[in-house]
Design an enzyme around this catalytic site. Structure first.
Site, PDB file in Angstrom:
ATOM      1  CG  HIS A 489      -2.119  -0.900   1.074  1.00 23.51           C
ATOM      2  ND1 HIS A 489      -2.060  -2.250   1.299  1.00 23.51           N
ATOM      3  CD2 HIS A 489      -3.405  -0.643   0.706  1.00 23.51           C
ATOM      4  CE1 HIS A 489      -3.249  -2.798   1.112  1.00 23.51           C
ATOM      5  NE2 HIS A 489      -4.086  -1.846   0.738  1.00 23.51           N
ATOM      6  CD  GLU A 490       4.104   4.600   2.494  1.00 21.27           C
ATOM      7  OE1 GLU A 490       4.486   5.728   2.095  1.00 21.27           O
ATOM      8  OE2 GLU A 490       3.130   4.441   3.263  1.00 21.27           O
TER       9      GLU A 490
END
Length: 552
Positions: A489-490
């Protein structure tokens, strides 16, 4: 001995991944099950079965006499307990079934739900919101569409390059098919979790060979086997152990892992230098155990609904192309399918997809874009970080409601519209893409129910694999799973903002202590309080994340 030769078998050093039968829980067995798991990791041994001078008896020998005694005890007690008559194949940690998504109008439970009116109210509110925005745009700009910066921003990017990149990225996974075929032919060894299927395939064939050899022994001694033979030492030992363990629950036997049983049956079929006699009655029992184990292993090598889809016949380009188009991330030999394609249903979902995207663009243009431009103006004016932080609460409050709206619309367009349309086109019958995540009382429940395709992938290929391959505990495996998900997600945030800040990674990892908090005496059983805390996190999380990236 230097290695196995005629009449011997070298047992594999690996073992099946230990996976719980439920797909909706990330818990695994402990206690006695862990003891079974430790035993399953024993060193490999060579075993042998040979005739004796006495008709109807054979010598069952092994390097490790104690292990042989344990093998005979466990398997024969397992047979006597009746647990082996119907034993599930534990590798199937999740099952694909025919089901509809919760908000699908074709779902009978949705149309008859007491909360169906709130669904109608939501979309009625969205329609009235669009009317209000169109009226304001007409009064300000003389057109109901107003300004179109968001659309221009989307189209100004190289959409063609994005599409080509996604296409190449998707079809680059064709490499996995080539890798599987190379492994099947024995040119490469698969030392991780993925060797499970190959291990099943090889063990099944090996067991078939042992069974044929035993049948040959039995036909040779068909006359003498009818005569009574004195019980051997191992039979007496098993009888004594059965008396000592009469109060033992049969669930202990059910928890014994399939691969451990398979390895033990291979030990029973041939051994080395122990001198234990195996009588005719035990030979019959051994053949029965072998037959059942072969059936169990065969279950893991064919499709869930028919025997036509069987490994390794599935290693074809056609099978790969079929899998890559299905709305699932977990590979199976076979999935539940619908009989035909309802093109009216597909058209409905396609229209709903573009309509929902249009609403998301309106929300972004009318409520989010002005806030973003205001923060960019602050940076252009040279305001320091401290000065910008003074505006942080106001930016956060301005983004709370539009981001909550975008969050809900993004969920609906992806998991209800896009995936259902794709499932209908591919006749994929399992539409369980999400569960009632809105009723979550903890973050681990939300992680399971929000995105079922990704959850199933992480459950099988990250959580279970770290336990089976690296022998991690449940807590450590959960930590690795959350951390990997947070890193991905990052990475997405890095692609969007082109800055590595770690805000999303940090916020996702804080879910772990919140999960622990939900299991404390303070929160246990208080579903309303848990659901309130969950919704506070959902309500503030997206806007907080965006505000951090904009201000700092």
């Amino acid at each position: 001995m230097s290695g196995p030769h005629e009449g011997e078998a070298e047992l594999p050093r690996g073992r099946l991944a230990r996976t719980p039968p439920s797909s909706t829980s990330t818990s695994v067995s402990s206690g006695a099950a862990c003891e079974h798991e430790d035993r399953a990791r024993r060193r490999s041994i060579s075993v042998k079965l040979r005739e004796t001078n006495q008709a109807g008896q054979y010598i069952l020998t092994a390097d490790d006499a104690e292990l042989l005694q344990e093998v005979l005890r466990d398997n024969l007690l397992l047979e006597k307990s009746g647990a082996s008559a119907k034993r599930p194949f534990l590798f199937r940690d999740l099952q694909f079934t025919r089901q509809r998504s919760a908000f699908d109008r074709q779902n009978p439970s949705f149309s008859s739900s007491q909360f169906h009116g709130f669904f109608t109210l939501f979309w009625l509110g969205v329609a009235l919101m669009l009317v209000k925005v169109a009226a304001n745009n007409w009064r300000t700009y003389g057109t109901p569409f107003g300004t179109t910066e968001i659309i221009e921003l989307m189209l100004s990017r190289d959409v063609l390059v994005l599409g080509i990149t996604d296409f190449i990225l998707c079809w680059s996974t064709l490499f996995c098919l080539g890798l599987q075929r190379v492994i099947l032919r024995g040119y490469l060894d698969w030392s991780g979790f993925g060797w499970v299927i190959q291990n099943l395939y090889k063990k099944r064939d090996l067991l078939k060979g042992r069974l044929k050899r035993l049948e040959g022994y039995s036909s040779h001694d068909s006359v003498s086997s009818s005569q009574s033979s004195p019980p051997s030492a191992i039979v007496s030992e098993i009888a004594n152990l059965r008396k000592q363990n009469r109060q033992r629950s049969s669930t202990e036997f059910k928890s014994i892992h399939a691969t451990r049983d398979t390895d033990h049956l291979l030990v029973l079929s041939e051994t080395i230098e122990n001198g234990t006699a195996l009588g005719p009655a035990q030979m019959v029992s051994l053949k029965g155990l072998l037959t059942k184990e072969i059936e169990l292993l065969f279950e893991g090598l064919h499709g869930q609904f028919s025997k036509n889809s069987q490994y390794p016949r599935n290693l074809t380009v056609g099978n790969f192309c079929e899998f890559i188009t299905l709305p699932t991330l977990v590979y199976e030999l076979e999935y539940p399918r619908t009989e035909r394609i309802d093109w009216a249903y597909v058209a409905e979902k396609v229209v709903a997809t573009f309509a929902t995207i249009f609403v998301m663009i309106v929300v972004s243009q009318y409520w989010i874009y002005p806030v973003v431009m205001r923060t960019l103006d602050m940076k252009d004016q040279g305001l320091t970080v401290q000065q910008r932080l003074q505006e942080f609460p106001w930016v956060l409050s301005d983004l709370l409601f539009p981001f909550m709206m975008e969050y809900l619309l993004a969920f609906y367009v992806i998991w209800e519209c896009v995936l259902n349309a794709l499932a209908e086109i591919t006749r994929f019958a399992d539409r369980g893409f999400y569960a009632d995540w809105w009723n979550s009382v903890s973050w681990d429940q939300f992680a399971r129910d929000w995105n079922r395709p990704v959850h199933n992938f992480l459950l099988r290929h990250v959580y279970h694999s770290t336990i089976s391959s690296f022998h991690l505990s449940r807590v450590s495996a959960s930590l690795v799973t959350f951390f990997l998900s947070a890193c991905v997600h990052e990475l997405i945030m890095l692609c969007i903002f082109r800055r590595l800040r770690g805000y999303l990674l940090f916020l996702q990892m804080t879910q772990l202590p919140l999960v622990s908090l939900s299991r404390t005496r303070l929160m246990r059983g208080r579903r309303l309080m848990g659901n309130i805390f969950f919704w506070l996190g959902i309500f503030t999380g997206p806007s907080l994340l965006c505000s951090l990236y904009l201000i700092i």
